[in-house]
Design an enzyme around this catalytic site. Structure first.
Site, short mmCIF file in Angstrom:
data_model
loop_
_atom_site.label_atom_id
_atom_site.label_comp_id
_atom_site.label_asym_id
_atom_site.label_seq_id
_atom_site.Cartn_x
_atom_site.Cartn_y
_atom_site.Cartn_z
CE LYS A 139 -3.87 1.38 2.49
NZ LYS A 139 -3.88 3.61 2.71
N GLY B 56 2.51 4.88 1.04
CA GLY B 56 2.95 5.36 2.15
C GLY B 56 3.54 4.30 3.22
CB THR C 10 11.20 3.43 -1.40
OG1 THR C 10 10.40 4.03 -2.43
CG2 THR C 10 12.51 4.16 -2.17
CG ASP D 97 5.45 4.31 -6.94
OD1 ASP D 97 5.26 5.29 -7.74
OD2 ASP D 97 5.68 4.76 -5.91
CB CYS E 13 4.15 10.13 24.65
SG CYS E 13 3.87 9.21 23.61
CB CYS F 263 4.73 6.08 22.37
SG CYS F 263 4.94 7.35 21.58
#
EC number: 3.6.-.-
Length: 347
Positions: free
Chosen positions: A26, A28, A32, A57, A279, A282
């Site tokens: 997918k 994002g 790469t 791409d 945090c 996270c």
């Protein structure tokens, strides 16, 4: 299964017979970075062999990943003498195809020419088709035997940094799609070839001869794509519902093409359990990631499931790729590799 496959891509990097490696997923999710990391590890582990990394791409991120400009011709990566990269431009390939078509017949009313234009325009994913043909042309020009010039290159393995999922799957359909198209052209040649020659279309035979040569190349590559000794597909995803869903859909379709797929790289993992002072966000996100990781472990127990950490910065440049790509071969351990990740983030 009675045993768990190692969570690395060691088997791919060390497999002597692989000619083609596809990396997809997918948009994002880090395709790469993953494809570049695989290419870097192949080059490092086999210094006496040459490797080629190709971007199909349209976004073309290889130049950004290596901090070096690449184009439609293979160019050596600075700092890795046995790795080359190229970025295929479908629009430029389309323009070249249209110009080449004019040399065969300048008559716009030629029915055969009109029919061929219609058939060519109906190919699903014409941009991927042109990319595929560009790859074939380049590989053929680089392939050598003992009698060829020494300055030519023969690549041990070619790695594809593919477009987002839908485009990837259409690209992989192209060998069979082009075979059907070329068969139609050949049928037309048998029916109309003699008539077109009588009417002055002497160049038609030359065109069909070239198409026959293309079909031979496509058939050969198609056979290689479905041979697990020669070709494999590495799925890339993140630990979220939509990405997991897309990965499963892609795997099912790849299996329908009889393509080998047994490795999944999961990017952008937080590993908050090992953080001294995580945090709340996270921790919350890590819990979500862990839920889907557990599902993947159950669903893909017979796959190599590689877990890659989230960094606070992009991985760019050969030296950073060399460091980050190690985690493809040695599982990331926050307690052991934390300092390395910190050093990458500080650059």
């Amino acid at each position: 299964m009675d045993f768990e496959l190692e969570p690395t891509l060691e088997s791919i990097v060390q497999q002597d017979t692989l000619k083609w490696i596809f990396v997809g997923g997918k948009g994002g999710v880090g395709k790469t970075t993953t494809s570049s990391s695989i290419a870097v590890q192949l080059a490092l582990n086999h210094p006496n062999d040459q490797f080629l990394l190709i971007s199909t791409d349209p976004a073309h991120n290889l130049s950004d990943a290596f901090c070096q400009k690449f184009g439609k011709d293979a160019r050596k990566v600075d700092g890795l003498s046995n790795l080359s990269c190229m970025e295929i431009d479908p629009e430029a390939a389309m323009s070249d195809l249209q110009q080449q078509a004019q040399q065969y017949n300048n008559d716009p009313n030629d029915p055969l020419k009109s029919m061929m234009n219609d058939m060519t325009g109906s190919i699903p994913g014409i941009d991927e088709a042109l990319s595929f043909m560009e790859v074939l042309k380049h590989i053929k020009s680089q392939k050598v035997d003992e009698n060829d010039d020494k300055d030519k290159i023969s690549y041990r393995t070619i790695i594809f940094d593919t477009a987002p999922t839908g485009h990837t799957l259409r690209f992989l359909q192209l060998p069979s799609t082009l075979q059907k198209l070329l068969s139609k052209f050949q049928a037309l040649s048998g029916k109309f070839g003699p008539m077109m020659s009588m009417l002055g279309g002497g160049n038609q035979q030359e065109m069909f001869d070239k198409l026959n040569e293309v079909q031979k190349n496509v058939t050969e590559v198609n056979e290689q794509f479905t041979n697990p000794d020669l070709t494999t597909f590495v799925c890339v995803c993140i630990s979220e519902f939509l990405s997991l869903y897309e990965t499963e859909r892609m795997i099912q379709e790849l299996m329908s093409y009889n393509m080998d797929v047994n490795s999944i790289v999961v990017n952008q993992l937080l590993f908050a359990d090992d953080d001294e002072k995580p945090c709340k966000r996270c921790v919350s996100r890590w819990k979500m990631q862990k839920k889907y990781l557990d599902q993947m472990a159950e669903l893909y127990e017979d796959y190599h499931l590689v877990k890659m950490p989230l960094l606070g910065t992009e991985i760019r440049g050969v030296e950073n790729l060399k460091k980050f790509s190690k985690f493809l071969l040695t599982p990331y351990d926050p307690k052991v590799n934390g300092d390395l990740v910190t050093s990458l983030e500080e650059k």
